[in-house]
Scaffold this motif. Structure first.
Motif, PDB file in Angstrom:
ATOM      1  N   TYR A  29       0.612  -1.138   0.001  1.00  0.00           N
ATOM      2  CA  TYR A  29       0.104  -0.017  -0.052  1.00  0.00           C
ATOM      3  C   TYR A  29       0.959   1.478  -0.038  1.00  0.00           C
ATOM      4  O   TYR A  29       1.882   1.299   0.442  1.00  0.00           O
ATOM      5  CB  TYR A  29      -1.088  -0.012   1.221  1.00  0.00           C
ATOM      6  CG  TYR A  29      -1.923  -0.933   1.259  1.00  0.00           C
ATOM      7  CD1 TYR A  29      -3.349  -0.708   0.602  1.00  0.00           C
ATOM      8  CD2 TYR A  29      -1.709  -2.070   1.698  1.00  0.00           C
ATOM      9  CE1 TYR A  29      -4.372  -1.824   0.710  1.00  0.00           C
ATOM     10  CE2 TYR A  29      -2.734  -3.124   1.702  1.00  0.00           C
ATOM     11  CZ  TYR A  29      -4.092  -2.935   1.351  1.00  0.00           C
ATOM     12  OH  TYR A  29      -4.947  -3.941   0.975  1.00  0.00           O
ATOM     13  N   GLU A  30       0.437   2.233  -0.709  1.00  0.00           N
ATOM     14  CA  GLU A  30       1.074   3.658  -0.591  1.00  0.00           C
ATOM     15  C   GLU A  30       0.122   4.752  -0.030  1.00  0.00           C
ATOM     16  O   GLU A  30      -1.105   4.656  -0.365  1.00  0.00           O
ATOM     17  CB  GLU A  30       1.278   3.884  -1.954  1.00  0.00           C
ATOM     18  CG  GLU A  30       2.345   2.920  -2.707  1.00  0.00           C
ATOM     19  CD  GLU A  30       2.937   3.128  -3.932  1.00  0.00           C
ATOM     20  OE1 GLU A  30       2.341   4.205  -4.432  1.00  0.00           O
ATOM     21  OE2 GLU A  30       3.890   2.578  -4.608  1.00  0.00           O
ATOM     22  N   ILE A  37      -8.743   4.479  -1.371  1.00  0.00           N
ATOM     23  CA  ILE A  37      -9.092   3.110  -0.683  1.00  0.00           C
ATOM     24  C   ILE A  37      -9.952   3.073   0.554  1.00  0.00           C
ATOM     25  O   ILE A  37     -10.819   2.292   0.552  1.00  0.00           O
ATOM     26  CB  ILE A  37      -7.661   2.257  -0.379  1.00  0.00           C
ATOM     27  CG1 ILE A  37      -6.947   2.086  -1.575  1.00  0.00           C
ATOM     28  CG2 ILE A  37      -7.817   0.945   0.319  1.00  0.00           C
ATOM     29  CD1 ILE A  37      -5.329   1.682  -1.385  1.00  0.00           C
ATOM     30  N   LEU A  38      -9.639   3.912   1.335  1.00  0.00           N
ATOM     31  CA  LEU A  38     -10.274   4.053   2.694  1.00  0.00           C
ATOM     32  C   LEU A  38     -11.893   4.359   2.379  1.00  0.00           C
ATOM     33  O   LEU A  38     -12.705   3.964   2.998  1.00  0.00           O
ATOM     34  CB  LEU A  38      -9.611   4.958   3.633  1.00  0.00           C
ATOM     35  CG  LEU A  38     -10.187   5.143   5.069  1.00  0.00           C
ATOM     36  CD1 LEU A  38     -10.368   3.652   5.725  1.00  0.00           C
ATOM     37  CD2 LEU A  38      -9.720   6.080   6.023  1.00  0.00           C
ATOM     38  N   LYS A  39     -12.040   5.243   1.587  1.00  0.00           N
ATOM     39  CA  LYS A  39     -13.261   5.738   1.242  1.00  0.00           C
ATOM     40  C   LYS A  39     -14.265   4.579   0.467  1.00  0.00           C
ATOM     41  O   LYS A  39     -15.354   4.447   0.881  1.00  0.00           O
ATOM     42  CB  LYS A  39     -13.344   7.066   0.086  1.00  0.00           C
ATOM     43  CG  LYS A  39     -14.625   7.479  -0.297  1.00  0.00           C
ATOM     44  CD  LYS A  39     -14.476   8.470  -1.294  1.00  0.00           C
ATOM     45  CE  LYS A  39     -15.661   9.062  -1.798  1.00  0.00           C
ATOM     46  NZ  LYS A  39     -15.796  10.223  -2.839  1.00  0.00           N
ATOM     47  N   LYS A 249      -0.552   6.019  10.613  1.00  0.00           N
ATOM     48  CA  LYS A 249      -2.045   6.081  10.780  1.00  0.00           C
ATOM     49  C   LYS A 249      -2.762   5.595   9.610  1.00  0.00           C
ATOM     50  O   LYS A 249      -3.660   4.783   9.718  1.00  0.00           O
ATOM     51  CB  LYS A 249      -2.357   7.494  11.402  1.00  0.00           C
ATOM     52  CG  LYS A 249      -1.897   7.562  12.866  1.00  0.00           C
ATOM     53  CD  LYS A 249      -2.373   8.956  13.233  1.00  0.00           C
ATOM     54  CE  LYS A 249      -2.209   9.097  14.662  1.00  0.00           C
ATOM     55  NZ  LYS A 249      -2.566  10.335  15.276  1.00  0.00           N
ATOM     56  N   TRP A 250      -2.317   6.087   8.496  1.00  0.00           N
ATOM     57  CA  TRP A 250      -3.135   5.891   7.197  1.00  0.00           C
ATOM     58  C   TRP A 250      -3.445   4.370   6.929  1.00  0.00           C
ATOM     59  O   TRP A 250      -4.251   3.939   6.401  1.00  0.00           O
ATOM     60  CB  TRP A 250      -2.422   6.693   5.858  1.00  0.00           C
ATOM     61  CG  TRP A 250      -1.081   6.212   5.769  1.00  0.00           C
ATOM     62  CD1 TRP A 250       0.077   6.849   5.966  1.00  0.00           C
ATOM     63  CD2 TRP A 250      -0.736   5.113   4.757  1.00  0.00           C
ATOM     64  NE1 TRP A 250       1.131   6.069   5.537  1.00  0.00           N
ATOM     65  CE2 TRP A 250       0.582   5.222   4.620  1.00  0.00           C
ATOM     66  CE3 TRP A 250      -1.536   4.243   4.143  1.00  0.00           C
ATOM     67  CZ2 TRP A 250       1.377   4.041   3.905  1.00  0.00           C
ATOM     68  CZ3 TRP A 250      -0.660   3.151   3.351  1.00  0.00           C
ATOM     69  CH2 TRP A 250       0.813   3.292   2.919  1.00  0.00           C
TER      70      TRP A 250
END
Length: 294
Positions: A29-30, A37-39, A249-250
């Motif tokens: 992941y970047e 991605i989170l959305k 955190k991301w």
């Protein structure tokens, strides 16, 4: 490579060691793609929550445990931002009140469990009773347990009994329709230092810092030992732990959302089907509405 759920999942404490888990892993992941991605994950969780609420047969309890500054509050705020408040409840457990101390250590956590169809989020949890209480055993004296009048009375048997009580508690919940997933946000001591310094440097973050946090930091190794044993003693197939890297955190938020989504998906939720008479009533209602004159 294992998916995130399997990568961080702990179901058997026999060989568990925190040293085997990275605090800064991000895999393939970047950060540049994290928001997108989170959305998408949040949107999918929202749809699954609606199915859970409509089915009204099971509930989901999500437990967050971590050292100070590991990002529990922000993780909850970001990953659960798409949930309907009517089907979700968040509890942040602080020091127990006088009333709570007059009951067994699980009592106040029973009271905060999610109802069927709902998602419950516990920011800290019943695990505090084998974490902070183990590092500071003097806290146990406030519980007025028969036979425990001084710190010297607190032995390994008490902790063994507490782990056993927690396992039975969670097994009981699972047997009655509550799915339990437990997140430990695994933060490095170095990253905690950086986050503390940022809290001190930014006036709008000062309120999140207290000098007592520095005193607790001095007990870092004791806390890591307490976490390791608590996870090892209570990780089961039915109620797994997920040891998530928390330095980025991301990525932590992506991991949390992925695991929550996969947990809900595995329930194979479906909207309830109406019986024939109710279906007939729907058509009657439709006819009445369509016959109305504007």
């Amino acid at each position: 490579m294992k998916n995130l759920t399997e990568l961080f999942k702990v179901t058997d404490g026999g060989k568990f060691s925190l040293a085997d888990y990275s605090t800064d892993y991000t895999g393939d992941y970047e950060k540049i793609n994290a928001e997108t991605i989170l959305k998408e994950l949040i949107e999918q969780i929202s749809r699954k929550q609606t199915e859970l609420y409509a089915t009204n047969r099971q509930s989901l309890l999500i437990i967050f445990q971590a050292m100070d500054a590991a990002g529990k509050d922000s993780a909850i705020a970001h990953t659960m931002s798409g949930l309907n408040p009517q089907g979700c409840q968040v509890y942040s457990f602080k020091q127990p009140s006088a009333e709570e101390l007059d009951h067994d250590f699980l009592w106040r956590h029973y009271k905060a469990l999610p109802e069927r169809g709902r998602i419950g989020i516990h920011n800290r949890s019943h695990y505090e009773n084998v974490l902070v209480s183990k590092v500071h055993p003097e806290i146990v004296l406030n519980e007025k347990i028969p036979g425990i009048n001084k710190i010297e009375d607190i032995d390994n048997e008490l902790w063994k009994q507490r782990y056993k009580s927690i396992r039975h508690f969670e097994k009981h919940l699972t047997a009655n329709g509550t799915i339990v997933i437990k997140f430990f946000l695994h933060l490095s001591k170095k990253e905690q230092k950086e986050r503390f310094l940022k809290r001190i440097a930014k006036p709008d973050k000062n309120w999140k810092f207290a000098y007592g946090d520095i005193e607790e930091r001095k007990r870092w190794d004791d806390y890591m030992e307490a976490y390791q044993q608590a996870i090892a003693e209570t990780a089961t197939d039915e109620c797994p732990w997920y040891v998530l890297p928390a330095d980025k955190k991301w990525f932590t938020r992506i991991a949390i959302s992925t695991i929550v989504l996969e947990t809900l998906t595995a329930l194979k939720l479906q909207y309830p089907e109406l019986p024939d008479d109710e279906r007939a009533n729907l058509q009657k209602a439709k006819a009445v509405l369509e016959a109305e004159k504007d």
